[in-house]
Write a protein that holds these residues in place. Structure first.
Motif, PDB file in Angstrom:
ATOM      1  N   ASP A   1       0.818  -1.205   0.000  1.00 31.99           N
ATOM      2  CA  ASP A   1       0.000   0.000   0.000  1.00 31.99           C
ATOM      3  C   ASP A   1       0.857   1.262   0.000  1.00 31.99           C
ATOM      4  OD1 ASP A   1      -2.725   1.244   0.362  1.00 31.99           O
ATOM      5  OD2 ASP A   1      -1.692   2.031   2.115  1.00 31.99           O
ATOM      6  N   GLU A   2       0.508   2.207  -0.873  1.00 32.23           N
ATOM      7  CA  GLU A   2       1.252   3.455  -0.971  1.00 32.23           C
ATOM      8  C   GLU A   2       1.176   4.253   0.320  1.00 32.23           C
ATOM      9  OE1 GLU A   2       1.546   7.307  -3.998  1.00 32.23           O
ATOM     10  OE2 GLU A   2      -0.197   5.981  -4.041  1.00 32.23           O
ATOM     11  N   ASN A   3       0.026   4.237   0.970  1.00 33.45           N
ATOM     12  CA  ASN A   3      -0.127   4.995   2.212  1.00 33.45           C
ATOM     13  C   ASN A   3       0.813   4.477   3.297  1.00 33.45           C
ATOM     14  OD1 ASN A   3      -2.117   6.676   1.163  1.00 33.45           O
ATOM     15  ND2 ASN A   3      -3.763   5.257   1.718  1.00 33.45           N
ATOM     16  N   LEU A   4       0.998   3.157   3.355  1.00 32.71           N
ATOM     17  CA  LEU A   4       1.908   2.587   4.345  1.00 32.71           C
ATOM     18  C   LEU A   4       3.325   3.100   4.127  1.00 32.71           C
ATOM     19  CD1 LEU A   4       1.970  -1.039   5.640  1.00 32.71           C
ATOM     20  CD2 LEU A   4       4.082   0.013   4.854  1.00 32.71           C
ATOM     21  N   LEU A   5       3.775   3.117   2.864  1.00 34.26           N
ATOM     22  CA  LEU A   5       5.130   3.600   2.583  1.00 34.26           C
ATOM     23  C   LEU A   5       5.256   5.093   2.865  1.00 34.26           C
ATOM     24  CD1 LEU A   5       5.964   1.652  -0.711  1.00 34.26           C
ATOM     25  CD2 LEU A   5       6.556   1.077   1.643  1.00 34.26           C
ATOM     26  N   ASN A   6       4.211   5.849   2.566  1.00 34.78           N
ATOM     27  CA  ASN A   6       4.233   7.281   2.914  1.00 34.78           C
ATOM     28  C   ASN A   6       4.346   7.478   4.421  1.00 34.78           C
ATOM     29  OD1 ASN A   6       4.101   8.890   0.507  1.00 34.78           O
ATOM     30  ND2 ASN A   6       2.013   8.143   0.173  1.00 34.78           N
ATOM     31  N   ASP A   7       3.659   6.633   5.190  1.00 36.51           N
ATOM     32  CA  ASP A   7       3.742   6.722   6.652  1.00 36.51           C
ATOM     33  C   ASP A   7       5.159   6.419   7.139  1.00 36.51           C
ATOM     34  OD1 ASP A   7       1.075   7.330   6.755  1.00 36.51           O
ATOM     35  OD2 ASP A   7       0.423   5.309   7.338  1.00 36.51           O
ATOM     36  N   VAL A   8       5.812   5.428   6.528  1.00 35.32           N
ATOM     37  CA  VAL A   8       7.179   5.081   6.920  1.00 35.32           C
ATOM     38  C   VAL A   8       8.122   6.250   6.633  1.00 35.32           C
ATOM     39  CG1 VAL A   8       9.130   3.566   6.404  1.00 35.32           C
ATOM     40  CG2 VAL A   8       6.840   2.604   6.669  1.00 35.32           C
ATOM     41  N   VAL A   9       7.990   6.863   5.468  1.00 32.31           N
ATOM     42  CA  VAL A   9       8.831   8.015   5.123  1.00 32.31           C
ATOM     43  C   VAL A   9       8.577   9.162   6.100  1.00 32.31           C
ATOM     44  CG1 VAL A   9       9.189   9.819   3.389  1.00 32.31           C
ATOM     45  CG2 VAL A   9       9.090   7.422   2.694  1.00 32.31           C
ATOM     46  N   ALA A  10       7.321   9.428   6.390  1.00 32.19           N
ATOM     47  CA  ALA A  10       6.995  10.518   7.323  1.00 32.19           C
ATOM     48  C   ALA A  10       7.557  10.229   8.709  1.00 32.19           C
ATOM     49  CB  ALA A  10       5.476  10.699   7.395  1.00 32.19           C
ATOM     50  N   ALA A  11       7.493   8.964   9.141  1.00 33.75           N
ATOM     51  CA  ALA A  11       8.025   8.606  10.453  1.00 33.75           C
ATOM     52  C   ALA A  11       9.533   8.785  10.490  1.00 33.75           C
ATOM     53  CB  ALA A  11       7.653   7.159  10.776  1.00 33.75           C
TER      54      ALA A  11
END
Length: 443
Positions: A2-12
């Protein structure tokens, strides 16, 4: 993934102290079947989902990966990557790809994904058919087995620089290996193919029959005396001569000064008319992708044009080190910084088929298998163990084995002549190649 999961990892990662971050997610399913002497030997199924993270703090970078993508595991992954980056040595060339080089969607549809998912029974039937055809060839006495496999997966990359891209592909493969024997000994032969779409595979019986034919054709192989003679490399293995070329023109090798071609950019290193292309956008290509592994826009290039070396193969890091721009050849796995690699490499064909090359040469060695190559990357001195056939009067005379072919690649490249029998069989392809005189070590 999921793209949202990867965006969350980058944001974290940014929230934890990283100045920039890049997350990649890979998902893969596969099934493979092996049979031997008509019996089912092995069934292997795999399903995986993995996450990789690369972070930058100033000019320091670190990367980590894991298969647990739960929220708790992702938090630990981020913390570990940032902690490692703080302790890493500075690299003045580290960083995400320059924003103006990133690929822009919508990305080209390269027709890399076949939604067909074969059953284990279907793969077994195909593997059995290939092996049975190999065993049916006269003089084939045993089998090293038949195999059929399928895989499908996707790769998604998200960066703090604003790039997000998805690459999805499938693969189908089929192979058979036969053993032929007589009073003089035993020989093996193999044939196999891998394709993106199931319908592009050759018939199982054709692959098996070719494996058996190649094994039986090797019976009676003899040794030959050491000599210097013309050598023809069969099209299915000739691309091995180009593998050292790729290492020699890769940006990291040039930056380290460890390439035998380091001073040859813009010079003729092949004969006029020779062209070597690299095309990441080949439809259904085994090396195709809509962008490179840093998200950089890629496209077809002529690495060798009319004999002239036109470019290095570069990722962002090696391009910065050399004061150049990336060529869109970044290649990476889930962990570690990107390296450099080609996509669909092709030596473009000449005008003479293999029989024509043999007629031109008159007498010499036809190489059909190679093993144990040795290369001095600084000088280009190259040697390889091989087997094949001795030919005389432009016709195959008898099989030969236990020989070594050697030469300097700068000299070999300047003199090689490509044949007309190009077949697209993989991510790197070549027609048969004639080199007019090479040292052959035998008895």
């Amino acid at each position: 993934m999921d793209e949202n999961l990867l965006n969350d990892v980058v944001a974290a990662a940014l929230a934890a102290g990283a100045d920039a971050a890049e997350a990649v997610g890979a998902e893969r399913r596969s099934l493979s079947i092996n049979v031997r002497n008509g019996d089912l030997e092995e069934v292997e199924r795999e399903e995986s989902r993995d996450l990789g993270l690369r972070v930058f703090i100033g000019q320091r970078q670190a990367s980590v990966s894991g298969s647990d993508i739960s929220a708790e595991a992702r938090g630990k992954l981020v913390a570990r990557a940032v902690a490692m980056a703080r302790l890493a040595p500075e690299d003045p060339y580290a960083g995400l790809a320059d924003p103006d080089r990133l690929a822009q969607g919508p990305f080209a549809d390269l027709d890399l994904y076949d939604a067909v998912e074969p059953s284990a029974a279907g793969l077994e039937e195909t593997a059995r058919a290939a092996e049975a055809a190999a065993r049916a060839v006269p003089k084939v006495t045993n089998s090293d087995g038949g195999s059929a496999s399928w895989s499908a997966g996707q790769w998604r990359i998200v960066t703090s620089g604003g790039f997000s891209g998805l690459h999805r592909a499938s693969s189908f493969s089929l192979g058979a290996s036969a053993i032929a024997g007589d009073e003089g000994g035993m020989e093996t032969g193999y044939d196999g193919r891998a394709v993106r779409w199931q319908g592009d595979l050759p018939e199982a019986e054709a692959i098996g029959a070719e494996a058996g034919r190649r094994a039986a054709g090797r019976l009676g192989a003899r040794k030959i005396a050491s000599t210097t003679a013309p050598v023809i490399f069969e099209n299915r293995i000739a691309v091995a001569l180009l593998s050292p070329l790729i290492g020699a023109v890769s940006g990291p090798s040039i930056a380290r000064g460890t390439s035998f071609l380091k001073d040859k950019l813009g010079e003729a290193i092949f004969a006029k008319g020779i062209r070597v292309s690299d095309d990441p956008h080949r439809r259904r290509g085994l090396g195709s992708s809509p962008f490179d592994d840093e998200g950089v826009a890629n496209g077809p290039i002529r690495l060798i044009d009319d004999g002239v070396l036109t470019t290095w193969l570069l990722n962002s890091s090696s391009a910065r080190q050399l004061g150049l721009s990336t060529t869109g050849h970044a290649s990476r796995g889930l962990a570690g910084p990107p390296g450099v690699g080609p996509s669909n490499l092709t030596l473009e064909p000449g005008s003479r088929d293999r029989a024509g090359l043999m007629a031109d040469a008159g007498q010499g060695l036809l190489v059909t298998s190679m093993f144990g190559p040795s290369l001095n990357g600084n000088t280009g001195d190259w040697s390889v163990g091989c087997s094949g056939f001795w030919f005389e009067g432009g016709e195959v005379a008898y099989p030969v084995n236990e020989i070594t072919v050697a030469g300097n690649l700068i000299d070999i490249y300047a003199r090689l002549v490509p044949g007309a029998d190009l077949e697209i069989r993989g991510a790197a392809n070549s027609p048969s190649i004639l080199v007019d005189a090479l040292a052959i070590a035998g008895l």
